[in-house]
Scaffold this motif. Structure first.
Motif, PDB file in Angstrom:
ATOM      1  N   GLN A 128       0.865  -1.179   0.000  1.00 57.57           N
ATOM      2  CA  GLN A 128       0.000   0.000   0.000  1.00 57.57           C
ATOM      3  C   GLN A 128       0.905   1.233   0.000  1.00 57.57           C
ATOM      4  N   LEU A 129       1.009   1.897  -1.158  1.00 53.57           N
ATOM      5  CA  LEU A 129       1.915   3.044  -1.280  1.00 53.57           C
ATOM      6  C   LEU A 129       1.339   4.298  -0.647  1.00 53.57           C
ATOM      7  N   ASP A 130       0.051   4.482  -0.775  1.00 57.28           N
ATOM      8  CA  ASP A 130      -0.643   5.543  -0.039  1.00 57.28           C
ATOM      9  C   ASP A 130      -2.120   5.186   0.002  1.00 57.28           C
ATOM     10  N   GLU A 131      -2.922   6.092   0.470  1.00 57.20           N
ATOM     11  CA  GLU A 131      -4.336   5.773   0.705  1.00 57.20           C
ATOM     12  C   GLU A 131      -5.055   5.298  -0.552  1.00 57.20           C
ATOM     13  N   ARG A 132      -4.686   5.842  -1.710  1.00 62.99           N
ATOM     14  CA  ARG A 132      -5.390   5.534  -2.951  1.00 62.99           C
ATOM     15  C   ARG A 132      -4.591   4.654  -3.921  1.00 62.99           C
ATOM     16  N   LEU A 133      -3.395   4.261  -3.538  1.00 62.76           N
ATOM     17  CA  LEU A 133      -2.520   3.557  -4.474  1.00 62.76           C
ATOM     18  C   LEU A 133      -1.944   2.281  -3.874  1.00 62.76           C
ATOM     19  N   MET A 134      -2.186   1.169  -4.549  1.00 64.53           N
ATOM     20  CA  MET A 134      -1.740  -0.147  -4.077  1.00 64.53           C
ATOM     21  C   MET A 134      -1.062  -0.899  -5.211  1.00 64.53           C
ATOM     22  N   VAL A 135      -0.002  -1.665  -4.873  1.00 65.43           N
ATOM     23  CA  VAL A 135       0.658  -2.523  -5.855  1.00 65.43           C
ATOM     24  C   VAL A 135       0.528  -3.969  -5.407  1.00 65.43           C
ATOM     25  N   ARG A 136       0.050  -4.804  -6.292  1.00 65.78           N
ATOM     26  CA  ARG A 136      -0.021  -6.236  -6.030  1.00 65.78           C
ATOM     27  C   ARG A 136       1.014  -6.932  -6.916  1.00 65.78           C
ATOM     28  N   TYR A 137       2.068  -7.418  -6.300  1.00 71.36           N
ATOM     29  CA  TYR A 137       3.075  -8.188  -7.022  1.00 71.36           C
ATOM     30  C   TYR A 137       2.568  -9.623  -7.094  1.00 71.36           C
ATOM     31  N   MET A 138       2.244 -10.072  -8.324  1.00 72.66           N
ATOM     32  CA  MET A 138       1.536 -11.330  -8.512  1.00 72.66           C
ATOM     33  C   MET A 138       2.376 -12.303  -9.334  1.00 72.66           C
ATOM     34  N   PHE A 139       2.417 -13.554  -8.879  1.00 73.04           N
ATOM     35  CA  PHE A 139       3.109 -14.584  -9.652  1.00 73.04           C
ATOM     36  C   PHE A 139       2.346 -14.824 -10.944  1.00 73.04           C
ATOM     37  N   MET A 140       3.078 -14.819 -12.077  1.00 73.99           N
ATOM     38  CA  MET A 140       2.467 -15.077 -13.375  1.00 73.99           C
ATOM     39  C   MET A 140       3.259 -16.135 -14.122  1.00 73.99           C
ATOM     40  N   PRO A 141       2.593 -17.135 -14.676  1.00 68.84           N
ATOM     41  CA  PRO A 141       3.279 -18.018 -15.620  1.00 68.84           C
ATOM     42  C   PRO A 141       3.779 -17.156 -16.774  1.00 68.84           C
ATOM     43  N   TYR A 142       4.865 -17.549 -17.411  1.00 71.10           N
ATOM     44  CA  TYR A 142       5.411 -16.677 -18.445  1.00 71.10           C
ATOM     45  C   TYR A 142       6.160 -17.472 -19.500  1.00 71.10           C
ATOM     46  N   PHE A 143       6.316 -16.825 -20.646  1.00 65.64           N
ATOM     47  CA  PHE A 143       7.132 -17.359 -21.731  1.00 65.64           C
ATOM     48  C   PHE A 143       8.092 -16.244 -22.133  1.00 65.64           C
ATOM     49  N   GLY A 144       9.374 -16.406 -21.809  1.00 61.08           N
ATOM     50  CA  GLY A 144      10.316 -15.326 -22.054  1.00 61.08           C
ATOM     51  C   GLY A 144       9.947 -14.102 -21.231  1.00 61.08           C
ATOM     52  N   ALA A 145       9.744 -12.981 -21.909  1.00 66.74           N
ATOM     53  CA  ALA A 145       9.375 -11.732 -21.222  1.00 66.74           C
ATOM     54  C   ALA A 145       7.876 -11.531 -21.152  1.00 66.74           C
ATOM     55  N   HIS A 146       7.102 -12.533 -21.573  1.00 67.43           N
ATOM     56  CA  HIS A 146       5.661 -12.387 -21.709  1.00 67.43           C
ATOM     57  C   HIS A 146       4.926 -13.105 -20.578  1.00 67.43           C
ATOM     58  N   GLY A 147       4.264 -12.342 -19.729  1.00 66.66           N
ATOM     59  CA  GLY A 147       3.553 -12.924 -18.598  1.00 66.66           C
ATOM     60  C   GLY A 147       2.089 -13.185 -18.896  1.00 66.66           C
ATOM     61  N   TRP A 148       1.547 -14.211 -18.249  1.00 64.81           N
ATOM     62  CA  TRP A 148       0.125 -14.584 -18.405  1.00 64.81           C
ATOM     63  C   TRP A 148      -0.633 -14.178 -17.155  1.00 64.81           C
ATOM     64  N   MET A 149      -1.504 -13.202 -17.281  1.00 62.18           N
ATOM     65  CA  MET A 149      -2.298 -12.727 -16.150  1.00 62.18           C
ATOM     66  C   MET A 149      -3.498 -13.640 -15.926  1.00 62.18           C
ATOM     67  N   ARG A 150      -3.627 -14.145 -14.708  1.00 60.98           N
ATOM     68  CA  ARG A 150      -4.819 -14.929 -14.354  1.00 60.98           C
ATOM     69  C   ARG A 150      -5.965 -13.952 -14.125  1.00 60.98           C
ATOM     70  N   THR A 151      -6.886 -13.856 -15.064  1.00 61.19           N
ATOM     71  CA  THR A 151      -7.922 -12.833 -14.998  1.00 61.19           C
ATOM     72  C   THR A 151      -8.853 -13.013 -13.798  1.00 61.19           C
ATOM     73  N   GLY A 152      -8.901 -14.215 -13.262  1.00 60.32           N
ATOM     74  CA  GLY A 152      -9.738 -14.437 -12.086  1.00 60.32           C
ATOM     75  C   GLY A 152      -9.251 -13.665 -10.865  1.00 60.32           C
ATOM     76  N   LEU A 153      -8.011 -13.173 -10.913  1.00 58.27           N
ATOM     77  CA  LEU A 153      -7.449 -12.424  -9.802  1.00 58.27           C
ATOM     78  C   LEU A 153      -7.666 -10.915  -9.941  1.00 58.27           C
ATOM     79  N   LEU A 154      -8.223 -10.487 -11.083  1.00 55.16           N
ATOM     80  CA  LEU A 154      -8.505  -9.070 -11.282  1.00 55.16           C
ATOM     81  C   LEU A 154      -9.766  -8.657 -10.528  1.00 55.16           C
ATOM     82  N   ASP A 155      -9.763  -7.445  -9.999  1.00 53.43           N
ATOM     83  CA  ASP A 155     -10.955  -6.916  -9.337  1.00 53.43           C
ATOM     84  C   ASP A 155     -12.047  -6.683 -10.375  1.00 53.43           C
ATOM     85  N   ARG A 156     -13.261  -7.120 -10.068  1.00 53.50           N
ATOM     86  CA  ARG A 156     -14.354  -7.008 -11.037  1.00 53.50           C
ATOM     87  C   ARG A 156     -15.023  -5.638 -11.040  1.00 53.50           C
ATOM     88  N   ASP A 157     -14.739  -4.815 -10.048  1.00 57.61           N
ATOM     89  CA  ASP A 157     -15.412  -3.513  -9.969  1.00 57.61           C
ATOM     90  C   ASP A 157     -14.575  -2.378 -10.550  1.00 57.61           C
TER      91      ASP A 157
END
Length: 375
Positions: A53-82
């Motif tokens: 939590q960088l400040d009240e309105r800003l957050m960083v989630r460092y998330m493990f992603m499967p990847y191929f080279g420099a290309h990461g695969w985002m698991r969309t189920g982990l994205l906030d729906r709102d």
């Protein structure tokens, strides 16, 4: 609004603690405008997973992603729906179509941000494979949706690949001044030089870059050899990569072990020292996409000599005290000539802060959300 920034790039882009993070710089600008921002940053190691939590309105989630080279695969189920909108550092990342599809299904405006569309591994089998994979995946997506481009050159790349120019808007990269050293001018430069193993009368050339072909570290050593007898030059390199052994061998061949210092990594909180002790920052890459280190060097009043490329051509435009060069010989002429005045360096340092903030990019993102929602 609740906004997200996605970075699936799995190399050193945005590496925590070592770079002026573009995603955090943009996130900070959006948060200052009153929006709530979550950054999703891919990491390779499960041990690196955390939420900051960088400040009240800003957050960083460092998330493990499967990847191929420099290309990461985002698991969309982990994205906030709102979410109202998702800004994605996209370039030629090949796994983005499934993220865009998730956004469509959930009513989230998806906005890709493109700095280049070609693999940096030019004229190699690896590069050709990745360019082909990009053409079969993400490029097809780019031809259908609005895009933000970092530079005019990136816009032209997209148009040459068949993307409708009316879908592309320019949104320049910024410098997150919030993480830069504000009082660096009051530092004891001579003491900092001693700390790094240099003498007060050394003329220090520095370079912060991966030791890879596109950054031309071996050519940098050749430049150093060409000029070393003209001033008391010393070379300070920060970076690591596949060419480290070749660089070490060339340094030994030239017999300049005592004149060249290589630091594999420097924590970002200490990077200001590198620029502050240095007289010149050299960038020999002819394919530099933007050049965040160039802007940092300008901010710290270190004279920059850079080969003409997409990024430097923009960032060094109208910057007094710095030189955009068409050859290595021109770089050599600049660093062996008279040093720029402090007035010129001060003027350019102030200009980089005003001209390259993240606010214009943030506004472009917000306009995309408003425009697409209105359709």
């Amino acid at each position: 609004m609740k906004l997200a920034i996605l970075c699936t790039m799995m190399k050193r882009f945005g590496m925590k603690g070592f770079y002026n993070s573009q995603e955090i710089g943009l996130g900070r600008a959006l948060a200052e405008m009153g929006h709530t921002v979550v950054i999703y940053k891919g990491v390779k190691d499960i041990k690196q997973v955390e939420t900051v939590q960088l400040d009240e309105r800003l957050m960083v989630r460092y998330m493990f992603m499967p990847y191929f080279g420099a290309h990461g695969w985002m698991r969309t189920g982990l994205l906030d729906r709102d979410l109202d909108g998702l800004f994605c550092f996209a370039d030629q990342q090949i796994f983005l179509p499934h993220v865009a599809a998730w956004c469509r299904r959930n009513g989230v405006v998806f906005v890709p941000y493109v700095g280049t569309t070609y693999s940096l591994y030019v004229n190699t089998l690896r590069g050709k494979v990745m360019d082909t994979a990009f053409a079969c995946t993400t490029l097809r997506l780019y031809r259908k949706i609005p895009i933000l481009a970092k530079t005019e050159a990136a816009k032209k790349e997209l148009e040459n690949l068949g993307v409708d120019g009316s879908l592309i808007s320019l949104a320049p990269v910024g410098l997150d001044t919030g993480v830069l050293k504000q009082d660096f001018l009051s530092a004891d430069r001579a003491a900092l030089r001693r700390e790094l193993g240099f003498e007060e009368d050394d003329v220090i050339l520095c370079n912060v870059a991966r030791l890879e072909e596109d950054k031309r570290p071996l050519d940098l050593l050749k430049v150093f050899m060409d000029v070393r007898g003209k001033k008391k030059f010393r070379l300070l390199m920060v970076g690591k990569g596949a060419l480290r052994q070749a660089v070490d061998e060339k340094i030994a061949e030239y017999g300049i072990e005592k004149e060249v210092k290589i630091l594999p990594r420097v924590p970002y909180t200490e990077m200001w020292k590198i620029y502050t002790v240095s007289d010149y920052y050299l960038n020999l890459s002819e394919v530099e996409i933007f050049g965040m280190a160039i802007m940092e060097a300008v901010y710290y009043r270190t004279s920059v000599a850079a080969r003409r490329a997409i990024g430097p051509s923009l960032t060094l435009r109208d910057m007094r005290g710095h030189r955009l060069c068409d050859s290595d010989a021109e770089i050599e002429a600049w660093i062996t000539g008279a040093y720029p005045s402090q007035e010129e360096l001060k003027e350019s340092a102030e200009k980089v802060v005003t001209d390259f903030s993240w606010k214009p990019c943030a506004r472009a993102f917000l306009r995309q959300i408003e425009t697409q929602r209105a359709r």
